[in-house]
Design an enzyme around this catalytic site. Sequence first.
Site, short mmCIF file in Angstrom:
data_model
loop_
_atom_site.label_atom_id
_atom_site.label_comp_id
_atom_site.label_asym_id
_atom_site.label_seq_id
_atom_site.Cartn_x
_atom_site.Cartn_y
_atom_site.Cartn_z
N HIS A 76 -3.21 -0.39 2.21
CA HIS A 76 -2.55 -1.30 1.28
C HIS A 76 -2.69 -0.81 -0.15
O HIS A 76 -3.79 -0.46 -0.58
CB HIS A 76 -3.17 -2.71 1.41
CG HIS A 76 -2.60 -3.71 0.46
ND1 HIS A 76 -3.35 -4.35 -0.49
CD2 HIS A 76 -1.34 -4.20 0.32
CE1 HIS A 76 -2.59 -5.19 -1.17
NE2 HIS A 76 -1.37 -5.11 -0.69
N SER A 77 -1.58 -0.73 -0.87
CA SER A 77 -1.59 -0.44 -2.30
C SER A 77 -2.25 0.92 -2.59
O SER A 77 -1.80 1.94 -2.08
CB SER A 77 -2.32 -1.59 -3.03
OG SER A 77 -2.07 -1.55 -4.41
N TYR A 78 -3.32 0.94 -3.38
CA TYR A 78 -4.05 2.19 -3.69
C TYR A 78 -4.46 2.94 -2.42
O TYR A 78 -4.53 4.17 -2.41
CB TYR A 78 -5.29 1.83 -4.53
CG TYR A 78 -6.46 2.77 -4.43
CD1 TYR A 78 -6.46 3.99 -5.13
CD2 TYR A 78 -7.58 2.45 -3.68
CE1 TYR A 78 -7.55 4.85 -5.04
CE2 TYR A 78 -8.67 3.30 -3.59
CZ TYR A 78 -8.65 4.50 -4.28
OH TYR A 78 -9.73 5.35 -4.20
#
Length: 241
Positions: A76-78
């Site tokens: 998720h994300s980073y």
Amino acid sequence: MSTFLLVHGAWHSGRCWERVVPLLESAGHRVFAPSLTGYGDKAHLLGPEVGLETHVEDVVELIREEDLTEVVLVGHSYAGLVISSVANEVPERIAHLVYLDAMVPKHGETALDVQPVAQELIDEAAKSGSWRVPPLPEMPPPFGLFGVTDPADVAWLRAMLSDQPVRCLQQPVRLDNPAVSLIPRTHIHCVGVEPEGIVRRPVPAMQPNGSPARTWELPTGHDCMITMPTELSELLLKVSL
């Protein structure tokens, strides 16, 4: 049965998956949702030396210690950066890569290359001589805190957030193992709201393995594991088929 390894993004901890894990497990799958170094039960290890390479090592060590194979690796994300480098290290153990509203890097890129707005966060931290990048502030609806607007959920989310070391945003991804290109990929985008300054890199029409890119959308904010856990779980189960 599939093995899911869910990797949280910047500032979060493994607790952010608490609504998703039981849904996958109830479908008969094995699920791991660790906290990376500096977060959750590892918050005491937060320091300026913690970087992307630290978090990649966290995940690779878990995979090897648990002898995991055929892993559906979700970032998720980073953590899109994290799972990319993990796949580079142990491609033979990864069955599928899922980029969940995530940064999708090329070899040698950093978080700053993928999301240049992160430089503003580093510059702000540098003003006080700090290596810490604090979590993004809560914004008025519809943006909320990482797309979470329900007051109870916001309070729960805020309680699990920790600062992000600058080093995480500056270390490059390694994607120089040819075997990585053979791993199927899925991209899930949260399209409910998009804070100003966030520019999403388009997903290429074709994946490195030559297959068409598979992209799904969820009509919610960035932290879909909190706001739409059932819908997210259903998409992840499709990946495992």
